[in-house]
Design a protein around this motif. Structure first.
Motif, PDB file in Angstrom:
ATOM      1  N   SER A  98     -69.545  18.601  52.976  1.00 50.69           N
ATOM      2  CA  SER A  98     -68.644  19.568  52.351  1.00 50.69           C
ATOM      3  C   SER A  98     -67.197  19.338  52.764  1.00 50.69           C
ATOM      4  N   ILE A  99     -66.979  19.077  54.046  1.00 49.38           N
ATOM      5  CA  ILE A  99     -65.611  18.811  54.518  1.00 49.38           C
ATOM      6  C   ILE A  99     -65.064  17.545  53.862  1.00 49.38           C
ATOM      7  N   ALA A 100     -65.925  16.533  53.713  1.00 49.63           N
ATOM      8  CA  ALA A 100     -65.488  15.277  53.100  1.00 49.63           C
ATOM      9  C   ALA A 100     -65.015  15.478  51.667  1.00 49.63           C
ATOM     10  N   PHE A 101     -65.641  16.401  50.949  1.00 46.26           N
ATOM     11  CA  PHE A 101     -65.308  16.613  49.550  1.00 46.26           C
ATOM     12  C   PHE A 101     -64.382  17.809  49.328  1.00 46.26           C
ATOM     13  N   THR A 102     -63.919  18.430  50.392  1.00 49.12           N
ATOM     14  CA  THR A 102     -63.065  19.606  50.246  1.00 49.12           C
ATOM     15  C   THR A 102     -61.787  19.281  49.482  1.00 49.12           C
ATOM     16  N   ALA A 103     -61.070  18.260  49.904  1.00 53.08           N
ATOM     17  CA  ALA A 103     -59.811  17.902  49.239  1.00 53.08           C
ATOM     18  C   ALA A 103     -60.066  17.220  47.899  1.00 53.08           C
ATOM     19  N   THR A 104     -61.067  16.348  47.842  1.00 51.20           N
ATOM     20  CA  THR A 104     -61.342  15.592  46.621  1.00 51.20           C
ATOM     21  C   THR A 104     -61.676  16.505  45.453  1.00 51.20           C
ATOM     22  N   GLY A 156     -80.818  24.644  49.084  1.00 46.90           N
ATOM     23  CA  GLY A 156     -80.044  25.872  48.952  1.00 46.90           C
ATOM     24  C   GLY A 156     -78.977  25.974  50.033  1.00 46.90           C
ATOM     25  N   ILE A 157     -79.352  25.629  51.274  1.00 46.35           N
ATOM     26  CA  ILE A 157     -78.395  25.625  52.382  1.00 46.35           C
ATOM     27  C   ILE A 157     -77.306  24.579  52.143  1.00 46.35           C
ATOM     28  N   PHE A 158     -77.738  23.384  51.707  1.00 47.35           N
ATOM     29  CA  PHE A 158     -76.773  22.307  51.476  1.00 47.35           C
ATOM     30  C   PHE A 158     -75.757  22.691  50.404  1.00 47.35           C
ATOM     31  N   PHE A 159     -76.227  23.197  49.276  1.00 47.66           N
ATOM     32  CA  PHE A 159     -75.302  23.519  48.191  1.00 47.66           C
ATOM     33  C   PHE A 159     -74.484  24.775  48.480  1.00 47.66           C
ATOM     34  N   PHE A 160     -74.975  25.631  49.358  1.00 41.28           N
ATOM     35  CA  PHE A 160     -74.133  26.748  49.810  1.00 41.28           C
ATOM     36  C   PHE A 160     -72.893  26.204  50.509  1.00 41.28           C
ATOM     37  N   ALA A 161     -73.106  25.246  51.413  1.00 44.07           N
ATOM     38  CA  ALA A 161     -71.973  24.653  52.126  1.00 44.07           C
ATOM     39  C   ALA A 161     -71.097  23.826  51.186  1.00 44.07           C
ATOM     40  N   PHE A 162     -71.732  23.038  50.329  1.00 47.61           N
ATOM     41  CA  PHE A 162     -70.969  22.167  49.438  1.00 47.61           C
ATOM     42  C   PHE A 162     -70.133  22.961  48.439  1.00 47.61           C
ATOM     43  N   GLN A 163     -70.742  23.958  47.808  1.00 48.26           N
ATOM     44  CA  GLN A 163     -69.993  24.731  46.811  1.00 48.26           C
ATOM     45  C   GLN A 163     -68.911  25.592  47.449  1.00 48.26           C
ATOM     46  N   SER A 164     -69.112  25.974  48.700  1.00 47.83           N
ATOM     47  CA  SER A 164     -68.061  26.747  49.377  1.00 47.83           C
ATOM     48  C   SER A 164     -66.827  25.892  49.636  1.00 47.83           C
ATOM     49  N   ASN A 217     -65.291  24.405  47.465  1.00 47.52           N
ATOM     50  CA  ASN A 217     -64.360  24.743  46.388  1.00 47.52           C
ATOM     51  C   ASN A 217     -63.384  25.823  46.822  1.00 47.52           C
ATOM     52  N   ILE A 218     -63.864  26.730  47.674  1.00 45.57           N
ATOM     53  CA  ILE A 218     -63.002  27.810  48.154  1.00 45.57           C
ATOM     54  C   ILE A 218     -61.915  27.242  49.044  1.00 45.57           C
ATOM     55  N   TRP A 219     -62.330  26.509  50.092  1.00 46.57           N
ATOM     56  CA  TRP A 219     -61.350  26.013  51.064  1.00 46.57           C
ATOM     57  C   TRP A 219     -60.472  24.921  50.457  1.00 46.57           C
ATOM     58  N   GLY A 220     -61.058  24.082  49.614  1.00 42.39           N
ATOM     59  CA  GLY A 220     -60.286  23.000  49.019  1.00 42.39           C
ATOM     60  C   GLY A 220     -59.198  23.500  48.088  1.00 42.39           C
ATOM     61  N   ASN A 221     -59.525  24.503  47.278  1.00 43.13           N
ATOM     62  CA  ASN A 221     -58.525  25.020  46.345  1.00 43.13           C
ATOM     63  C   ASN A 221     -57.481  25.876  47.042  1.00 43.13           C
ATOM     64  N   LEU A 222     -57.867  26.515  48.140  1.00 46.59           N
ATOM     65  CA  LEU A 222     -56.851  27.185  48.947  1.00 46.59           C
ATOM     66  C   LEU A 222     -55.886  26.164  49.541  1.00 46.59           C
ATOM     67  N   VAL A 248     -55.205  27.745  38.518  1.00 41.27           N
ATOM     68  CA  VAL A 248     -56.389  26.887  38.482  1.00 41.27           C
ATOM     69  C   VAL A 248     -57.164  26.972  39.795  1.00 41.27           C
ATOM     70  N   GLY A 249     -56.452  26.934  40.905  1.00 40.84           N
ATOM     71  CA  GLY A 249     -57.111  27.025  42.206  1.00 40.84           C
ATOM     72  C   GLY A 249     -57.900  28.308  42.379  1.00 40.84           C
ATOM     73  N   PHE A 250     -57.353  29.418  41.927  1.00 42.96           N
ATOM     74  CA  PHE A 250     -58.044  30.706  42.066  1.00 42.96           C
ATOM     75  C   PHE A 250     -59.276  30.769  41.170  1.00 42.96           C
ATOM     76  N   VAL A 251     -59.178  30.160  39.982  1.00 41.29           N
ATOM     77  CA  VAL A 251     -60.335  30.107  39.083  1.00 41.29           C
ATOM     78  C   VAL A 251     -61.475  29.322  39.736  1.00 41.29           C
ATOM     79  N   MET A 252     -61.145  28.181  40.357  1.00 42.34           N
ATOM     80  CA  MET A 252     -62.160  27.351  40.985  1.00 42.34           C
ATOM     81  C   MET A 252     -62.697  27.981  42.277  1.00 42.34           C
ATOM     82  N   ILE A 253     -61.880  28.774  42.939  1.00 42.32           N
ATOM     83  CA  ILE A 253     -62.370  29.526  44.105  1.00 42.32           C
ATOM     84  C   ILE A 253     -63.453  30.502  43.672  1.00 42.32           C
ATOM     85  N   CYS A 254     -63.234  31.158  42.544  1.00 39.99           N
ATOM     86  CA  CYS A 254     -64.226  32.093  42.007  1.00 39.99           C
ATOM     87  C   CYS A 254     -65.521  31.363  41.664  1.00 39.99           C
TER      88      CYS A 254
END
Length: 302
Positions: free
Chosen positions: A16-22, A112-120, A122-127, A219-225
């Motif tokens: 998740s950290i690796a893909f946060t910025a990407t 489920g655990i993995f995608f919880f971390a991965f999809q989250s 989107n929150i930190w990356g868009n912030l 756009v960032g706020f939309v993707m955070i949602c």
């Protein structure tokens, strides 16, 4: 916390950290580089190379260096995805033997655990993209993810992971041999749809709806949602599958997607209807999370 669960959390956090910025920069491409479709073209080229890498590079690396070091060496590339999903499936099967439960149930929980971390992410990356738009953030996140995986992830024993090392030619053609299994062939349209539905949200919705009506700064706020909704749904669905079954959840996801598509065709974007701009990505995130967890879990069973 057991060893297997710990390893799933480590690889999920590192990925998740690796893909946060990407991920956050990718969702901005259709808006930032809209001229002559340069943004979407660049993303398409990147994913085309990932397809080729998945077919020819990933199996070879997994066979010779294992899941952990494939993830470390190829952080940010398609072999990372292959290594991560393979590692989770192996770990889930080991845990199922310990708990004397069905492998499918544990696989769904772990994904489920993995995608919880991965999809989250989107929150930190868009912030982060709202404050830092540059290569430095992407490189820093990739390096941090690599360090976490290399330092804290346990190696899966060779006998558990790959068994006897196969020849290069055998590994090279392994991907194509999978097409002899009709179940894998029938899953291709669904996995293709997952790619299309994600690209629609990150490429079309963000530019045509969010940017045109509200401005690129939304756009960032939309993707955070989208990320928040998807993350919560992922961890919920991971445990719910045991009781509802896979077919009911997939049907529910399809209904959400269809309803959103009809709604977007009818709705005329209006800045005064601010909440609606966030309802659609939230619903889309729920459906995407179901598709991701269920399809990855199903593919790893074959």
């Amino acid at each position: 916390m057991g060893r297997n669960l710990k390893n799933v959390i480590v690889i999920a956090v590192g990925f998740s950290i690796a893909f946060t910025a990407t991920g956050s920069l990718q969702s901005l491409q259709s808006s930032l580089n809209a001229e002559e479709g340069m943004g979407l073209t660049s993303v398409s080229v990147a994913y085309s190379m990932m397809i080729l890498s998945s077919m020819f590079v990933s199996p070879t690396l997994l066979n010779y260096v294992g899941c952990k070091w494939t993830a470390v060496i190829c952080l940010g590339a398609s072999p990372l995805v292959a290594a991560t999903t393979t590692y989770i499936a192996i770990t889930a099967n080991l845990q199922a033997q310990i708990d004397k439960e069905k492998s499918e149930d544990i696989i769904n929980q772990y994904f489920g655990i993995f995608f919880f971390a991965f999809q989250s992410s989107n929150i930190w990356g868009n912030l982060m993209s709202s404050l830092i738009l540059g290569q430095g953030s992407e490189t820093g996140c990739g390096t941090m993810g690599m360090l976490i995986i290399s330092a804290f992830l346990d190696n899966v024993k060779e006998s558990e992971e790959c068994g006897t090392k196969k020849s290069f030619c055998s590994v090279f053609f392994a991907t194509f041999r999978q097409l002899r299994d009709y179940r894998q062939v029938l899953l291709i349209p669904l996995t293709t749809f997952i790619g299309l539905e994600i690209s629609f949200l990150t490429g079309d919705y963000t530019s045509v709806y969010a940017t045109c009506a509200l401005g690129i700064h939304y756009v960032g706020f939309v993707m955070i949602c989208f990320g928040a909704s998807s993350a919560v749904t992922a961890v919920t669905v991971g445990r719910l599958t045991k009781y509802t079954g896979r077919k009911a959840l997939i049907a529910f996801a399809a209904m959400i997607n269809l309803s959103c598509i009809i709604g977007l065709l009818i709705w005329k974007p209006n800045p005064d209807q601010m909440a609606v701009f966030f309802v659609f990505p939230a619903l889309w995130g729920m459906a995407d999370s179901i598709w991701q967890t269920q399809m990855n879990g199903k593919l790893d069973l074959y």
